[in-house]
Design a protein around this motif. Structure first.
Motif, mmCIF file in Angstrom:
data_model
loop_
_atom_site.group_PDB
_atom_site.id
_atom_site.type_symbol
_atom_site.label_atom_id
_atom_site.label_comp_id
_atom_site.label_asym_id
_atom_site.label_seq_id
_atom_site.Cartn_x
_atom_site.Cartn_y
_atom_site.Cartn_z
ATOM 1 N N ILE A 80 0.747 -1.426 0.075
ATOM 2 C CA ILE A 80 -0.136 -0.142 -0.180
ATOM 3 C C ILE A 80 0.853 1.332 0.083
ATOM 4 N N SER A 81 2.099 0.968 -0.180
ATOM 5 C CA SER A 81 3.065 2.413 -0.003
ATOM 6 C C SER A 81 2.856 3.238 -1.220
ATOM 7 N N GLU A 82 2.071 2.695 -2.270
ATOM 8 C CA GLU A 82 2.024 3.666 -3.355
ATOM 9 C C GLU A 82 0.584 4.579 -2.933
ATOM 10 N N TYR A 83 -0.282 4.295 -2.128
ATOM 11 C CA TYR A 83 -1.214 4.991 -1.826
ATOM 12 C C TYR A 83 -1.349 5.751 -0.443
ATOM 13 N N LEU A 84 -0.502 5.129 0.476
ATOM 14 C CA LEU A 84 -0.282 5.454 1.850
ATOM 15 C C LEU A 84 1.185 5.746 2.291
ATOM 16 N N THR A 85 1.246 6.929 3.048
ATOM 17 C CA THR A 85 2.848 6.888 3.818
ATOM 18 C C THR A 85 2.667 6.988 5.093
ATOM 19 N N ALA A 86 3.645 6.544 6.176
ATOM 20 C CA ALA A 86 3.286 6.815 7.592
ATOM 21 C C ALA A 86 3.609 8.418 8.018
ATOM 22 N N ASP A 87 2.912 8.695 8.915
ATOM 23 C CA ASP A 87 3.010 9.914 9.420
ATOM 24 C C ASP A 87 4.188 10.062 10.548
ATOM 25 N N THR A 88 4.715 8.971 11.114
ATOM 26 C CA THR A 88 5.759 8.862 11.719
ATOM 27 C C THR A 88 7.015 8.180 11.087
ATOM 28 N N ALA B 147 6.518 3.502 23.410
ATOM 29 C CA ALA B 147 5.584 3.124 22.671
ATOM 30 C C ALA B 147 5.412 4.028 21.312
ATOM 31 N N ILE B 148 5.074 3.760 20.317
ATOM 32 C CA ILE B 148 5.069 4.612 19.103
ATOM 33 C C ILE B 148 3.710 4.266 18.495
ATOM 34 N N GLN B 149 3.012 5.346 17.968
ATOM 35 C CA GLN B 149 1.669 5.411 17.213
ATOM 36 C C GLN B 149 1.844 5.856 15.663
ATOM 37 N N VAL B 150 1.468 4.897 14.866
ATOM 38 C CA VAL B 150 1.905 5.402 13.284
ATOM 39 C C VAL B 150 0.520 5.276 12.651
ATOM 40 N N GLU B 151 0.080 6.410 12.039
ATOM 41 C CA GLU B 151 -0.939 6.605 11.198
ATOM 42 C C GLU B 151 -0.691 6.656 9.643
ATOM 43 N N GLY B 152 -1.504 6.113 8.806
ATOM 44 C CA GLY B 152 -1.211 6.334 7.200
ATOM 45 C C GLY B 152 -1.688 7.619 6.917
ATOM 46 N N GLU B 153 -0.988 8.297 6.046
ATOM 47 C CA GLU B 153 -1.278 9.511 5.429
ATOM 48 C C GLU B 153 -1.494 9.130 3.837
ATOM 49 N N ALA B 154 -2.327 9.636 3.120
ATOM 50 C CA ALA B 154 -2.644 9.344 1.565
ATOM 51 C C ALA B 154 -1.273 10.192 0.775
ATOM 52 N N THR B 155 -1.346 9.299 -0.065
ATOM 53 C CA THR B 155 -0.110 10.032 -0.968
ATOM 54 C C THR B 155 -1.064 10.549 -2.361
ATOM 55 N N GLU B 156 -0.318 11.213 -3.169
ATOM 56 C CA GLU B 156 -1.122 12.074 -4.170
ATOM 57 C C GLU B 156 -1.940 11.266 -4.848
ATOM 58 N N THR B 157 -1.471 9.976 -5.220
ATOM 59 C CA THR B 157 -2.229 8.858 -6.046
ATOM 60 C C THR B 157 -3.482 8.624 -5.322
ATOM 61 N N LEU B 158 -3.476 8.314 -4.079
ATOM 62 C CA LEU B 158 -4.693 7.868 -3.514
ATOM 63 C C LEU B 158 -5.602 9.192 -3.341
ATOM 64 N N GLU B 159 -5.254 10.063 -3.067
ATOM 65 C CA GLU B 159 -6.066 11.448 -3.113
ATOM 66 C C GLU B 159 -6.667 11.646 -4.420
ATOM 67 N N ASN B 160 -6.049 11.351 -5.597
ATOM 68 C CA ASN B 160 -6.538 11.733 -6.915
ATOM 69 C C ASN B 160 -7.760 10.407 -7.108
ATOM 70 N N LEU B 161 -7.566 9.227 -6.389
ATOM 71 C CA LEU B 161 -8.616 8.159 -6.606
ATOM 72 C C LEU B 161 -9.706 8.519 -5.692
ATOM 73 N N VAL B 162 -9.675 9.260 -4.634
ATOM 74 C CA VAL B 162 -10.807 9.623 -3.718
ATOM 75 C C VAL B 162 -11.352 10.731 -4.794
ATOM 76 N N LEU B 163 -10.551 11.601 -5.100
ATOM 77 C CA LEU B 163 -11.392 12.725 -5.463
ATOM 78 C C LEU B 163 -12.090 12.409 -7.024
ATOM 79 N N ASP B 164 -11.694 11.414 -7.665
ATOM 80 C CA ASP B 164 -12.146 10.803 -8.937
ATOM 81 C C ASP B 164 -13.585 10.253 -8.441
ATOM 82 N N ALA B 165 -13.444 9.465 -7.439
ATOM 83 C CA ALA B 165 -14.581 8.739 -6.984
ATOM 84 C C ALA B 165 -15.745 9.704 -6.298
ATOM 85 N N VAL B 166 -15.402 10.601 -5.610
ATOM 86 C CA VAL B 166 -16.028 11.829 -5.039
ATOM 87 C C VAL B 166 -16.943 12.482 -6.199
#
Length: 883
Positions: free
Chosen positions: A744-752, A764-783
């Motif tokens: 999923i690295s093409e679509y998400l990156t880690a915030d940490t 302890a460390i918490q890691v969340e995913g941040e959308a890449t430009e590719t994923l944002e474009n896919l979401v925008l196209d769907a929206v």
């Protein structure tokens, strides 16, 4: 008829020419015996005469010189102590008068007392603490005793110290009391306050200085002035044992003194503690005692008790306790100590045997006296004089600590003396025939000469005071039979003797005392009587040494060569083992472990030091992860074991703490590493097991991701009851990249993006995913596609469309502005605002409706396929956009 008076014998006058002296003694009849005539009242008593002479200039000069010896030695000892403290403290020790006086007081009595104020102990302490230390500097005390002894012998002819034994003891007690009182006053003058605030003050123990100074000065004065008188009163058998004990002590002092000083100097330089060398003259007696204890298979024991430490949260700290042998303390070098003790056994047996009356054959009955005397002396020296004791009362609780020979050391010392005593029966004769030079070196040529001829050893040369003093008279007891004693003169007229003037034209006669009618056996005659063989005849003189038979000489050479070869092999082996063990210490084990981590060899490091964690938590303890670290540790220094070493109940070192100084991305880290001793290889080579793996427990968690990568290795996250996913893993020190799974690295990156592991504590460390430009474009196209459907009837009636669009009476509806941004949180998203424009159908009451704009956002979910790839985007609803 009453018996007639016996003829008056003639007696030599000590210190005067041999002139016959008429005795006033009379043998009295058994019946009607009259008491002896009372001494003239004008004649002073021996005690008064001795005390009167103490006020004269010669005696006062002796007292002054005695004080000079005592305080001179104490001054020198204090200088050595302060010099050593200054060198060991890197020249930070203040040279104050108080500290100097404290050092002198410690040299005289071996006692220190410290008072600690409540402020220094903490806010919860309301009472001060008192701590006492007792550690006798035997070298200094021995120097004082020898100095006073030599001075007293030299001054005896001029200081009028000759007197009967009781009077002489009283005078010596007064002189010793003067020295002790001045020492007590001196030690009470100074104190040392390290911080200068009065919160911790150290003083010398005045009571210890008073007691030790009095005992040492009194004993030295009595031995110098009345040593012969004292020994003459000792039974012949006990006197012989004391001579043997002194002979053995001489050999021990010479051999072990040299060995102790050499080893101490070598150890000081080896451990970069050259500043401790000035302490050797002060503590040389202690070194000899401890070397003898360890060399005779004894042990050094230590104990510690401080229950009040639990109030400060350190009650579980492992303090040294138990005992240690020579091997535990010195390692392979202890073999050399055992060789030195073996030399003491041979030399001591030769010296003791020569001082025994020579018999025609060995007598086992003479072997038990020396061990008994050694046991008695060992109980005093080993368990009373040598131990170091610390005691005090802190926070209302008693704290104690001690260090000294173990309880069984006096028994092993007695066994050592038994071996010497047994060899003393046969070894001198063998050495006389085969190694006469060595025998004379060990026992002394004059003593060997007397022993060879079968003569008794001469009595020690007496001082002037002893030669002129008068032995005490035995108590007079009337008896029905004729008394065996007769009256003789107490002592001849002495130059310093004075008497009160009387009306008589001549000076009064000296006081009378009792003396045996027959001369008593001398000290030298008793050993001579013991030199007879079983038949009662003296042993004949030994023949002069004859050349050995060539065959016997060859055998002796072969035996000696074999012994020397064995000793050389043992010594070489000991040195080789020591050299090898020096390269197998705890520091070397830590250095090897750190080198593996610094080079990225995680698998080898794990094999060397097992972290002891479950296998499913070792995903990050691999070469791949450590090799992919953006920064690994660099070893700056590995320090020697700290003072928090722990010991087993048997006294052996069980674990040590090595401090490793590391550098991680330019930041220095001090990491304590506990190393435990392992089983010795081949019985002699040290092994060490590191007990502190340099790993850190880390908990990874995420609400948006199902897996996280650390150093390129993916760590799956398991769903927890809190709605997130988490996983616990262990990882070596270093800095690592953090990311998402490669699928999923093409679509998400880690915030940490970085994980910094710089300690062994958990994190302890918490890691969340941040959308890449590719994923944002896919979401925008769907929206935007959904927005288009919402303005295309009948698609506008779907539930996901904005509510204003869900109508069938719209004349116009269109997307005025599409979404240009979207926020993705792992498996969900929300778009930016989409602007819709609508116009209602014309009606009778509104023939020309206006156009209206509506701004709505769309939200939905992302479904990631198991095999990775593009996610499936589902629009699940819309909501009005509020600025």
């Amino acid at each position: 008829m009453p018996s007639q008076p016996a003829p008056a014998p003639t007696q030599p006058v000590p210190g005067q020419p041999d002139v016959p002296v008429q005795s006033t003694a009379t043998v009295w009849p058994a019946q009607g015996m009259l008491p002896p005539p009372a001494p003239n009242p004008a004649t002073p008593s021996p005690v008064a005469a001795a005390m009167h002479t103490l006020t004269r200039k010669p005696a006062l000069t002796t007292v002054g010189l005695t004080l000079a010896v005592v305080f001179g030695v104490a001054l020198g000892s204090a200088i050595l102590l302060m010099t050593s403290l200054e060198l060991l403290g890197q020249h930070n020790v203040p040279t104050s008068f108080g500290l100097f006086v404290v050092a002198m007081g410690f040299s005289l009595g071996g006692g220190l007392q410290a008072t600690i104020s409540p402020q220094l102990l903490g806010s919860d302490a309301y009472v001060s603490a008192n701590v006492g230390l007792t550690a006798l500097p035997l070298g200094t005390l021995l120097a004082i005793a020898v100095g006073v002894y030599l001075l007293a012998r030299r001054r005896a002819p001029v200081d009028e110290s000759a007197a009967p034994l009781g009077a002489m003891a009283l005078r010596a007690a007064v002189e010793a009391a003067v020295a002790a009182l001045l020492a007590c006053l001196l030690t009470a003058l100074g104190s040392y306050d390290p911080a200068g605030t009065g919160e911790a003050v150290v003083r010398a123990s005045a009571a210890s200085s008073l007691l030790m100074t009095w005992v040492i000065v009194f004993a030295a004065l009595m031995l110098a002035r009345a040593g012969v008188q004292l020994t003459s009163r000792v039974p012949a058998r006990l006197r012989q044992v004391l001579r043997e004990l002194g002979a053995l002590a001489t050999i021990i002092g010479v051999v072990l003194g040299v060995v102790s000083i050499v080893v101490a100097v070598f150890a000081a330089f080896k451990n970069d503690a050259g500043g401790a060398i000035p302490l050797l003259p002060v503590l040389v007696g202690n070194l000899i005692v401890y070397a003898l204890t360890l060399g005779t298979l004894g042990g050094i024991a230590g104990s510690f008790s401080a229950p009040f430490l639990q109030e400060f949260g350190v009650g579980d700290v492992p303090y040294p306790s138990g005992s240690a042998s020579a091997w535990d303390i010195m390692g392979s070098w202890s073999i050399l100590l055992y060789v030195a003790v073996l030399l003491v056994v041979v030399a001591g047996a030769a010296r003791v045997g020569v001082r025994r009356p020579r018999l025609a054959a060995a007598d086992p009955a003479r072997t038990w006296q020396l061990p008994v005397a050694t046991l008695a002396a060992g109980l005093i020296v080993l368990h009373l004089l040598a131990p170091v004791r610390l005691s005090g009362r802190l926070l209302g609780q008693q704290a104690t600590a001690s260090f000294g020979p173990a309880w069984w050391s006096s028994l092993t010392l007695a066994l050592f003396a038994l071996i010497v005593s047994a060899l003393a029966e046969v070894l001198p004769t063998w050495l006389y025939a085969n190694a006469n030079s060595f025998l004379r070196l060990c026992a002394g040529a004059p003593a060997v000469g007397y022993w060879v001829t079968g003569q008794a050893q001469p009595a020690p040369k007496q001082s002037f005071a002893a030669s002129t003093a008068v032995p005490p008279a035995p108590a007079f007891t009337p008896a029905p039979a004729p008394a065996p004693d007769e009256y003789v003169a107490l002592y001849a007229a002495q130059p310093h003797a004075t008497s009160a003037p009387t009306s008589a034209p001549a000076a009064p006669a000296p006081p009378a005392a009792y003396a045996p009618s027959a001369p008593a056996a001398s000290a030298a005659s008793a050993p001579a009587a013991m030199s007879a063989n079983a038949a009662g005849t003296p042993a004949p003189p030994l023949p002069a040494p004859q050349p050995m038979d060539p065959a016997a000489r060859r055998r002796l050479k072969r035996v000696a060569g074999a012994v020397v070869a064995c000793l050389v092999l043992v010594g070489a082996g000991a040195i080789a083992v020591h050299v090898v063990n020096a390269r197998r210490g705890p520091e070397q084990a830590v250095e090897a472990y750190l080198a593996l981590l610094a080079d990225g060899h995680a698998d080898a490091a794990t094999a060397m030091v097992d972290p002891g964690v479950p296998n499913n938590q070792r995903l990050l303890l691999t070469d791949e992860v450590l090799g992919a670290a953006t920064s690994r540790i660099e070893v700056v220094d590995v320090a020697a074991p700290s003072d928090t070493d722990t010991y087993t109940s048997a006294g052996t070192r069980d674990s040590v703490t090595v401090t490793a100084t590391l550098s991680l991305d330019g930041k220095r880290l001090d990491v304590p590493i506990v190393v435990k001793a392992g089983d010795k290889e081949y019985g002699v080579l040290n092994t060490w097991r590191i007990d502190t793996p340099l790993v850190q427990e880390v908990t990874l968690s995420s609400y948006t991701l199902g897996a996280v990568t650390v150093g390129g290795t993916e760590v799956p996250l398991e769903a927890s009851e809190y709605g997130d996913g988490s996983a616990t893993q262990y990882i070596y020190l270093g800095i690592y990249d953090v990311g998402v799974g490669t699928d999923i690295s093409e679509y998400l990156t880690a915030d940490t993006t970085e994980l910094n592991i710089n300690s062994t504590s958990s994190s302890a460390i918490q890691v969340e995913g941040e959308a890449t430009e590719t994923l944002e474009n896919l979401v925008l196209d769907a929206v935007n596609s959904q927005a288009t459907e919402c303005v295309t009837p009948p698609g506008n009636l779907e539930d996901v469309c904005p509510y204003p669009l869900q109508s069938t009476r719209l004349d116009s509806l269109e997307v005025t502005t599409e979404a240009t941004e979207a926020t993705v949180n792992g498996t969900s998203f929300e778009s930016g605002p989409v602007t819709f424009t609508t116009r209602d159908d014309p009606s009778d009451w509104n023939e020309d409706p206006d156009f209206e704009d509506w701004e709505y956002t769309f939200s939905g979910s992302l479904e990631w396929p198991d095999d990775g790839g593009e996610p499936t985007i589902a629009i699940t609803g819309s909501s009005a956009y509020w600025y």
